[in-house]
Design a protein around this motif. Structure first.
Motif, mmCIF file in Angstrom:
data_model
loop_
_atom_site.group_PDB
_atom_site.id
_atom_site.type_symbol
_atom_site.label_atom_id
_atom_site.label_comp_id
_atom_site.label_asym_id
_atom_site.label_seq_id
_atom_site.Cartn_x
_atom_site.Cartn_y
_atom_site.Cartn_z
ATOM 1 N N PHE A 18 0.800 -1.223 0.000
ATOM 2 C CA PHE A 18 0.000 0.000 0.000
ATOM 3 C C PHE A 18 0.836 1.279 0.000
ATOM 4 C CE2 PHE A 18 -2.626 -3.179 2.300
ATOM 5 C CZ PHE A 18 -3.616 -3.320 1.339
ATOM 6 N N SER A 19 2.086 1.218 0.438
ATOM 7 C CA SER A 19 2.931 2.417 0.527
ATOM 8 C C SER A 19 3.863 2.601 -0.669
ATOM 9 C CB SER A 19 3.778 2.364 1.802
ATOM 10 O OG SER A 19 2.945 2.349 2.936
ATOM 11 N N LEU A 20 3.905 1.640 -1.577
ATOM 12 C CA LEU A 20 4.799 1.723 -2.735
ATOM 13 C C LEU A 20 4.450 2.929 -3.592
ATOM 14 C CD1 LEU A 20 7.142 0.093 -4.072
ATOM 15 C CD2 LEU A 20 5.393 -0.865 -5.587
ATOM 16 N N ARG A 21 5.454 3.738 -3.927
ATOM 17 C CA ARG A 21 5.221 4.956 -4.703
ATOM 18 C C ARG A 21 5.695 4.881 -6.141
ATOM 19 N NH1 ARG A 21 6.257 10.133 -0.924
ATOM 20 N NH2 ARG A 21 4.151 10.127 -0.094
ATOM 21 N N ILE A 22 6.758 4.090 -6.387
ATOM 22 C CA ILE A 22 7.314 3.974 -7.739
ATOM 23 C C ILE A 22 7.538 2.491 -8.039
ATOM 24 C CG2 ILE A 22 9.234 4.582 -9.270
ATOM 25 C CD1 ILE A 22 9.727 7.030 -7.480
ATOM 26 N N LYS A 39 -3.940 -3.585 -7.911
ATOM 27 C CA LYS A 39 -5.049 -3.207 -7.032
ATOM 28 C C LYS A 39 -4.632 -2.644 -5.676
ATOM 29 C CE LYS A 39 -7.719 -6.328 -4.930
ATOM 30 N NZ LYS A 39 -8.732 -7.349 -4.685
ATOM 31 N N ASP A 40 -3.624 -3.209 -5.047
ATOM 32 C CA ASP A 40 -3.204 -2.778 -3.704
ATOM 33 C C ASP A 40 -2.256 -1.584 -3.713
ATOM 34 O OD1 ASP A 40 -4.744 -4.695 -2.519
ATOM 35 O OD2 ASP A 40 -3.095 -6.043 -2.026
ATOM 36 N N LEU A 41 -1.829 -1.132 -4.867
ATOM 37 C CA LEU A 41 -0.825 -0.069 -4.967
ATOM 38 C C LEU A 41 -1.491 1.312 -4.944
ATOM 39 C CD1 LEU A 41 1.515 -1.677 -7.661
ATOM 40 C CD2 LEU A 41 1.576 -1.926 -5.171
ATOM 41 N N THR A 42 -2.250 1.562 -3.902
ATOM 42 C CA THR A 42 -3.059 2.782 -3.809
ATOM 43 C C THR A 42 -2.222 4.056 -3.649
ATOM 44 O OG1 THR A 42 -3.363 2.333 -1.465
ATOM 45 C CG2 THR A 42 -5.111 1.611 -2.948
ATOM 46 N N SER A 43 -0.952 3.940 -3.264
ATOM 47 C CA SER A 43 -0.074 5.109 -3.125
ATOM 48 C C SER A 43 0.849 5.299 -4.325
ATOM 49 C CB SER A 43 0.797 4.976 -1.864
ATOM 50 O OG SER A 43 -0.005 4.972 -0.716
ATOM 51 N N LEU A 44 0.758 4.401 -5.306
ATOM 52 C CA LEU A 44 1.664 4.454 -6.454
ATOM 53 C C LEU A 44 1.515 5.772 -7.215
ATOM 54 C CD1 LEU A 44 3.744 2.435 -7.664
ATOM 55 C CD2 LEU A 44 2.045 1.988 -9.445
ATOM 56 N N GLU A 45 2.648 6.422 -7.479
ATOM 57 C CA GLU A 45 2.669 7.690 -8.199
ATOM 58 C C GLU A 45 3.263 7.562 -9.593
ATOM 59 O OE1 GLU A 45 4.735 10.437 -5.664
ATOM 60 O OE2 GLU A 45 3.222 10.283 -4.094
ATOM 61 N N LYS A 46 4.189 6.610 -9.775
ATOM 62 C CA LYS A 46 4.846 6.428 -11.068
ATOM 63 C C LYS A 46 4.914 4.940 -11.393
ATOM 64 C CE LYS A 46 7.876 10.429 -10.426
ATOM 65 N NZ LYS A 46 7.320 11.356 -11.368
ATOM 66 N N ASN A 63 -6.813 -0.295 -12.130
ATOM 67 C CA ASN A 63 -7.833 -0.063 -11.112
ATOM 68 C C ASN A 63 -7.191 0.238 -9.753
ATOM 69 O OD1 ASN A 63 -10.528 0.095 -10.412
ATOM 70 N ND2 ASN A 63 -10.633 -2.043 -9.786
ATOM 71 N N ASN A 64 -7.705 1.209 -9.048
ATOM 72 C CA ASN A 64 -7.262 1.603 -7.697
ATOM 73 C C ASN A 64 -5.971 2.417 -7.674
ATOM 74 O OD1 ASN A 64 -9.379 0.736 -6.190
ATOM 75 N ND2 ASN A 64 -8.199 -0.637 -4.911
ATOM 76 N N LEU A 65 -5.419 2.761 -8.801
ATOM 77 C CA LEU A 65 -4.207 3.593 -8.818
ATOM 78 C C LEU A 65 -4.624 5.060 -8.741
ATOM 79 C CD1 LEU A 65 -2.008 1.748 -11.470
ATOM 80 C CD2 LEU A 65 -2.008 1.504 -8.982
ATOM 81 N N LEU A 66 -5.240 5.383 -7.629
ATOM 82 C CA LEU A 66 -5.866 6.689 -7.445
ATOM 83 C C LEU A 66 -4.876 7.843 -7.352
ATOM 84 C CD1 LEU A 66 -8.535 5.554 -4.829
ATOM 85 C CD2 LEU A 66 -8.757 5.681 -7.322
ATOM 86 N N ASN A 67 -3.614 7.546 -7.051
ATOM 87 C CA ASN A 67 -2.592 8.588 -6.912
ATOM 88 C C ASN A 67 -1.562 8.573 -8.041
ATOM 89 O OD1 ASN A 67 -3.276 9.966 -4.360
ATOM 90 N ND2 ASN A 67 -3.125 7.880 -3.564
ATOM 91 N N LEU A 68 -1.830 7.803 -9.076
ATOM 92 C CA LEU A 68 -0.876 7.692 -10.178
ATOM 93 C C LEU A 68 -0.748 9.018 -10.920
ATOM 94 C CD1 LEU A 68 0.926 5.479 -11.441
ATOM 95 C CD2 LEU A 68 -0.862 5.191 -13.166
#
Length: 143
Positions: A18-22, A39-46, A63-68
């Motif tokens: 859940f905390s992975l960003r890149i 799905k679980d990578l809700t904090s992913l930015e890149k 799906n669920n990449l709300l912060n991409l």
């Protein structure tokens, strides 16, 4: 995970991250993206999917990449962009689709990308663009 031989990402490969960003998945052997794999990578930015062999993206793959913010799918083998590829990626700022084999883009493909600043479609096989393709892209600066 750059420069490996990954051909398929299992459904729960990124379970609980859940905390992975890149996420770097460049230069592998991916040919398709299954639905809900991120799905679980809700904090992913890149997300970097550059230089694979991607030909098909299933509905809900992102799906669920709300912060991409940035999605790199360049240097692959995509032939078309479907309406459901980029659904609900409201925060996406950069979409790089350069150097694929894209000849067709469905007219609502970018509908949800309301924050998009950069869209790179260079080095493809696009011959026709629907007049409404860029309709909701009010923040688009570079194409």
């Amino acid at each position: 995970l750059i420069w490996n031989k990954i051909e398929l990402i299992e459904k729960k490969a990124f379970y609980g991250l859940f905390s992975l960003r890149i996420l770097y998945l460049e230069k592998n052997s991916l040919t398709r993206l299954e639905g809900n794999i991120f799905k679980d990578l809700t904090s992913l930015e890149k997300l970097y999917l550059t230089s694979n062999h991607l030909k098909f993206i299933e509905k809900n793959s992102f799906n669920n990449l709300l912060n991409l913010n940035d999605l790199f799918i360049n240097s692959n083998k995509l032939e078309f962009i479907k309406n459901n590829y980029f659904e609900k990626l409201f925060k996406l700022k950069s979409l790089i689709l350069e150097n694929n084999q894209i000849s067709s883009i469905e007219k609502n493909s970018f509908r949800d990308l309301t924050s998009l600043n950069l869209l790179n479609l260079a080095e493809n096989c696009i011959s026709k663009i629907d007049p409404s393709l860029f309709e909701n892209l009010e923040n688009l600066i570079y194409i």
